[in-house]
Design a protein around this motif. Structure first.
Motif, PDB file in Angstrom:
ATOM      1  N   HIS A 117     -32.622  -7.633 -12.779  1.00  0.00           N
ATOM      2  CA  HIS A 117     -31.266  -7.989 -12.342  1.00  0.00           C
ATOM      3  C   HIS A 117     -30.807  -6.992 -11.281  1.00  0.00           C
ATOM      4  O   HIS A 117     -31.004  -5.782 -11.434  1.00  0.00           O
ATOM      5  N   PRO A 118     -30.196  -7.468 -10.185  1.00  0.00           N
ATOM      6  CA  PRO A 118     -29.832  -6.558  -9.096  1.00  0.00           C
ATOM      7  C   PRO A 118     -28.804  -5.496  -9.478  1.00  0.00           C
ATOM      8  O   PRO A 118     -28.780  -4.423  -8.869  1.00  0.00           O
ATOM      9  N   ALA A 119     -27.972  -5.757 -10.476  1.00  0.00           N
ATOM     10  CA  ALA A 119     -26.960  -4.778 -10.866  1.00  0.00           C
ATOM     11  C   ALA A 119     -27.257  -4.125 -12.214  1.00  0.00           C
ATOM     12  O   ALA A 119     -26.901  -2.968 -12.429  1.00  0.00           O
ATOM     13  N   LYS A 120     -27.922  -4.824 -13.106  1.00  0.00           N
ATOM     14  CA  LYS A 120     -28.116  -4.340 -14.471  1.00  0.00           C
ATOM     15  C   LYS A 120     -29.524  -3.843 -14.745  1.00  0.00           C
ATOM     16  O   LYS A 120     -29.831  -3.418 -15.841  1.00  0.00           O
ATOM     17  N   THR A 178     -28.476 -11.802 -19.558  1.00  0.00           N
ATOM     18  CA  THR A 178     -27.159 -11.403 -19.060  1.00  0.00           C
ATOM     19  C   THR A 178     -26.358 -12.592 -18.527  1.00  0.00           C
ATOM     20  O   THR A 178     -25.180 -12.447 -18.219  1.00  0.00           O
ATOM     21  N   ASN A 179     -26.974 -13.757 -18.447  1.00  0.00           N
ATOM     22  CA  ASN A 179     -26.274 -14.975 -18.042  1.00  0.00           C
ATOM     23  C   ASN A 179     -25.599 -15.549 -19.298  1.00  0.00           C
ATOM     24  O   ASN A 179     -25.969 -16.596 -19.813  1.00  0.00           O
ATOM     25  N   ALA A 209     -28.288 -14.298  -4.769  1.00  0.00           N
ATOM     26  CA  ALA A 209     -27.609 -13.308  -5.614  1.00  0.00           C
ATOM     27  C   ALA A 209     -28.584 -12.647  -6.581  1.00  0.00           C
ATOM     28  O   ALA A 209     -28.378 -11.503  -6.989  1.00  0.00           O
ATOM     29  N   GLY A 210     -29.637 -13.364  -6.951  1.00  0.00           N
ATOM     30  CA  GLY A 210     -30.687 -12.786  -7.776  1.00  0.00           C
ATOM     31  C   GLY A 210     -30.308 -12.483  -9.207  1.00  0.00           C
ATOM     32  O   GLY A 210     -30.935 -11.643  -9.845  1.00  0.00           O
ATOM     33  N   GLU A 211     -29.305 -13.162  -9.746  1.00  0.00           N
ATOM     34  CA  GLU A 211     -28.822 -12.845 -11.087  1.00  0.00           C
ATOM     35  C   GLU A 211     -29.284 -13.803 -12.176  1.00  0.00           C
ATOM     36  O   GLU A 211     -29.192 -13.472 -13.359  1.00  0.00           O
ATOM     37  N   THR A 212     -29.760 -15.001 -11.792  1.00  0.00           N
ATOM     38  CA  THR A 212     -30.023 -16.005 -12.824  1.00  0.00           C
ATOM     39  C   THR A 212     -31.343 -16.762 -12.689  1.00  0.00           C
ATOM     40  O   THR A 212     -31.808 -17.326 -13.674  1.00  0.00           O
TER      41      THR A 212
END
Length: 162
Positions: free
Chosen positions: A147-150, A122-123, A24-27
């Motif tokens: 971050h992939p979305a932010k 963002t986590n 997911a690449g978010e954290t």
């Protein structure tokens, strides 16, 4: 919930959510295409470091944590840890239990403090949890995480004395 030493036999239960979280690449700052063999080597640490799993009464692996010295040599008195909770079991106190466990491990092991090197700002659930357990943000590396979305967001260095 029981927290116990992780074994290679736990890996088949850890890998699906580990892979989901990393991809997911978010954290995490791990490569998004991290393969299973490398992931297992990176996550299942050898003594004196530790990897544990949180399991339900029926043996279901709910989450996992790895804990280790943050640095070597004259910096080896500072501990670190990383956590992954199966998203299907989030919001049930698994992360808090794992974090409390690693703090106790570090304190019992004679570490003087615990430091997290790259908590993605963002986590917010993790940042909130760590703050509730006495961690403070020492600084933030601006745009240290893509971050992939932010887009480019900061990564916190978080610390707490033991």
């Amino acid at each position: 919930m029981l927290i116990r030493e992780a074994t290679t036999g736990d890996w088949p239960a850890i890998w699906p959510f580990f892979h989901e979280i990393v991809a997911a690449g978010e954290t995490f700052t791990y490569p998004l295409d991290l393969g299973e063999a490398d992931a297992q080597d990176w996550w299942l640490l050898k003594s004196p470091n530790r990897t544990v799993v949180a399991v339900a009464g029926d043996g279901t692996v709910l989450g996992t944590a790895k804990m280790n010295a943050n640095h070597m040599g004259n910096g080896s008195h500072i501990a670190s840890a990383s956590y992954m909770v199966d998203p299907r079991h989030s919001g049930r106190g698994v992360g808090r239990a794992l974090c409390e466990y690693t703090i106790d491990w570090a304190r019992t092991g004679g570490y003087r403090a615990m430091q997290f090197n790259a908590v993605v700002e963002t986590n917010t659930a993790a940042v909130r949890l760590y703050r509730s357990l006495g961690f403070e943000v020492l600084g933030t590396l601006p745009e240290g995480f893509n971050h992939p979305a932010k887009g480019f967001v900061g990564v916190h260095i978080m610390h707490r004395p033991l």
